[in-house]
Enzyme design. Structure first.
Site, PDB file in Angstrom:
ATOM      1  N   CYS A   1      29.927  -7.444  70.602  1.00  0.00           N
ATOM      2  CA  CYS A   1      30.340  -8.842  70.803  1.00  0.00           C
ATOM      3  C   CYS A   1      30.438  -9.560  69.463  1.00  0.00           C
ATOM      4  CB  CYS A   1      29.336  -9.574  71.690  1.00  0.00           C
ATOM      5  SG  CYS A   1      29.067  -8.781  73.286  1.00  0.00           S
TER       6      CYS A   1
ATOM      7  N   ASP B   1      14.012  11.624  35.256  1.00  0.00           N
ATOM      8  CA  ASP B   1      13.822  11.432  33.830  1.00  0.00           C
ATOM      9  C   ASP B   1      12.339  11.677  33.542  1.00  0.00           C
ATOM     10  OD1 ASP B   1      14.257  10.482  31.127  1.00  0.00           O
ATOM     11  OD2 ASP B   1      13.269   8.637  31.766  1.00  0.00           O
TER      12      ASP B   1
END
Length: 718
Positions: free
Chosen positions: A18, A400
């Site tokens: 809706c 890293d």
């Protein structure tokens, strides 16, 4: 947010389908081409040129309305769920009244005059189904096929063939169904909105030694604010007076308070526990970490995952197909097999109800919002459902090293002293006042041992070697092996140098004109949680954990062995990291974890960028997911939640479609009834809603964290 775009909270959204239809209608208005209505957040974004009365008219036709009290982006700090709660209460009251009247009709219909019995069916049908009926009727005239269209046709058909009992039950149960849908989504939204209430509305600003209470929007950089015990810090700043412990859970998700003193940074939204603090505001509230986080959390609800997009596309074609199937079920048996028309009309109406895609459309959004909310409560900022879904699919994580698996703060791991009296004194004199990370590590050792720092008579940097200084009339050197080229290094000293190098340490040598005075073996300290995190990730099923670093390969191997990654590569330039991430992505789903600054290229090239930020702007901007803590501890939890979301969505879709297929198969022998149809549709909707909301239930580790936070014993800083 664009100044020409206004935001409004929409009340009364009962389903994503809706909401999509309303968005399409609003986009047809002048200036409404870019309008967005999010079912997940309940927020409408429209250009200021759009006619609001026209928007309200469109919403009213679908049983929704605008909340005009919260326009122009105030939702980061304000919530307006009260009106929706009132609407849900009214809807529930109507359902209860309707159910009571329906029960009375079933019990006493034989004893009542015909018109009275009929009224006891008609009134509850109108109370529970009026809104649905009116929306469906409008859709029929516009040739729009939605859930309301299906239900309206089913109600009209049931009444037309005299099935008053079934028609009334359909209306009541559909009303109950809508209430349950609304409650489920509202629960998920409220969990999210609880995060948006952490910012204070006012601050105490110090003006000429007087305390003035002001709205936090008026704070500017450089203002001094007073934070009393128990008060929230209004924006990012620096303590200029006082000390205290501060609860940063709103930013990092950490339950343990952090000790703060003069000169340290604090974040808006964190809570001052006991001391009186004077804080200099470093950022206006709208630019603060908290405001940016809250804005991104809210925006995260707007994005649709590939699964959601597929379901929406599927539902677009699904509803008309169901109507065609219902028509065929109604007409083919009577025409081809000379069956009774009324019987198969009844079966066709039942097919319409089974075909309502409520459960299917709800299979994803509640789970997505719940998952984003759960992670945000833990200080894990996921920038959208698409990233949450991707997080749950990862099988490879690249890390890293510096600042991620390690603290990024060099420390002296090994220390050899050959001249107790002069080594540390000379090193302290030469490194005193330097901001170099290695110098800080050396000075920590010097100061911890209580060495008096002398002044140098001269100090110079020798390129490629280190430092050379004159202290008390004697010349000293501090640096790498090149700085002792003038010496004949004893065998035992050279052996220690070689051993430290083999251990991956950075070596700093102290010497005078005649001999080596001592050795510092320096390395980046590994984070305490790194090994446990790797173990948890492997237990979760992450197949590969790879460390990518620019450090020396030998150093990389030592760290990799200590933390337990499956492989490592050292000596990489930023472009090398990008290349390796792309190579890994060719063979799996890859996430890159870094600090969000120097790892930006690799984070951007990975299928999913995960930054450790502690609230830093660069981390928030760069990555798809931000760990607001300064460690990796919550990463396994984030992945676990994402996988739970993906698993629940798949399960919900299977249940929703499975129940519908089962019910539709009952049409073959003619066993499908309106009762079974509505119960299967409502049952699937309720089930997927409740399953999705289980994501909001606290886990054992969260309960333990809460217990630690509420402990009467004093806490220590991390």
């Amino acid at each position: 947010m664009n100044a020409d775009v206004k935001e409004y909270r929409v009340q009364g959204l009962t389903c994503g389908h809706c909401a999509g239809k309303m968005e399409q209608e609003i986009r047809k208005l002048q200036g409404g081409e870019d309008a967005r209505l999010s079912y997940n957040s309940g927020i409408l974004s429209v250009h200021s040129a759009v006619s609001i009365p026209e928007v309200e008219k469109i919403l009213k036709q679908e049983g929704a309305s605008l909340d005009m009290s919260g326009e122009s982006g105030e939702f980061e700090r304000e919530t307006s769920g009260t009106a929706d709660s009132g609407r849900h209460r009214r809807m529930f009251t109507l359902v209860i009244v309707s159910a009571t009247m329906y029960a009375a009709a079933l019990l006493w219909s034989d004893e009542l005059v015909p018109w009275a019995g009929l009224a006891l069916y008609l009134i509850p049908m109108a109370l529970s189904g009026y809104v649905t009926f009116m929306k469906g009727l409008r859709n029929i005239f516009k040739w729009k096929f939605t859930m309301d269209t299906l239900m309206t046709v089913a109600l009209v058909g049931a009444v037309a063939i005299g099935e008053w009992k079934e028609a009334t039950l359909v209306a009541i149960l559909f009303g109950l169904n809508e209430w349950l849908e609304g409650q489920g989504m509202e629960k998920a939204r409220r969990s999210m909105e609880a995060l948006l209430q952490v910012a204070p509305k006012e601050a105490v600003r110090l003006v000429k030694d007087e305390e003035v209470v002001v709205p936090i929007e008026t704070l500017r950089t450089g203002d001094i604010v007073v934070i009393k015990p128990g008060a929230k810090i209004p924006s990012d700043g620096t303590i200029i007076e006082g000390s205290s412990s501060v609860n940063e859970a709103a930013i990092t998700g950490e339950s343990m308070p952090v000790d703060k003193e003069e000169g340290t940074t604090v974040y808006g939204g964190s809570v001052n526990n006991e001391g009186l603090l004077h804080i200099r505001i470093d950022k206006a509230y709208k630019d603060s970490s908290l405001a940016r986080i809250l804005h991104l959390v809210r925006e995260a609800q707007e994005t649709k995952t590939p699964t959601e997009l597929f379901i929406n596309r599927f539902a677009h074609y699904y509803t008309p197909v169901i109507m065609i199937i219902a028509a065929l079920v109604t007409v083919l048996p009577p025409l081809l097999l000379q069956q009774e028309w009324k019987t198969w009309l009844y079966q066709g109406l039942s097919v319409l109800i089974v075909g309502c895609p409520c459960a299917l459309i709800l299979a994803s959004p509640i789970a997505i919002v719940s998952g984003i909310s759960r992670n945000a409560r833990s200080g894990i900022l996921v920038k959208g459902g698409v990233y949450l879904e991707q997080l749950g699919k990862l099988d490879t994580l690249a890390f890293d090293k510096t600042g991620t698996l390690t603290k990024g703060e060099p420390h002296v791991a090994q220390l050899d002293i050959y001249d107790e009296e002069r080594f540390l004194a000379a090193a302290g004199a030469m490194e005193h006042g330097s901001s170099h990370p290695l110098a800080k590590a050396i000075m920590k050792v010097v100061l911890d041992r209580g060495i008096t720092v002398k002044k140098t008579e001269s100090l110079q940097t020798v390129t490629g070697k280190g430092l050379e200084a004159l202290i008390d009339g004697q010349r000293y050197w501090l640096g790498n092996e090149a700085c002792i080229a003038h010496l004949a290094v004893p065998a035992h000293v050279q052996l220690r140098i070689d051993e430290m190098k083999a251990d991956g340490l950075t070596i700093v040598i102290g010497a005078d004109e005649h001999k080596v005075l001592g050795l510092f073996g320096i390395q980046d300290e590994i984070r305490e949680e790194s090994a446990a995190v790797m173990s948890a990730l492997h237990a979760l099923g992450i197949k590969r954990t790879v460390m990518l670093t620019g450090d020396h390969p030998l150093t990389a191997e030592k760290v990799a062995a200590a933390v337990g990654v499956t492989s490592c590569e050292g000596g990489l330039l930023p472009e090398d990291k990008v290349r390796r991430v792309k190579e890994l992505a060719a063979d799996g789903q890859v996430g890159m974890v870094g600090d969000g600054i120097n790892d930006a290229p690799a984070l951007a090239s990975a299928q999913l960028g995960i930054a450790m930020g502690k609230g830093t702007d660069s981390a928030i901007e760069t990555a798809d997911i931000v760990l607001m803590q300064d460690h990796l501890g919550r990463l396994p939890s984030a992945i676990r939640t994402a996988r739970s979301v993906n698993r629940i969505i798949r399960f919900n879709i299977t249940v929703a479609l499975g129940l519908k297929i089962f019910a539709l198969l009952l049409t073959i022998p003619g066993w499908l009834t309106l009762w079974i149809a509505i119960l299967s549709d409502m049952g699937a909707t309720v089930f997927v809603t409740l399953v999705s909301l289980t994501l909001l239930l606290p886990r054992k580790e969260e309960e333990l964290a809460a217990a630690r936070a509420n402990s009467p014993f004093p806490s220590t800083s991390k």
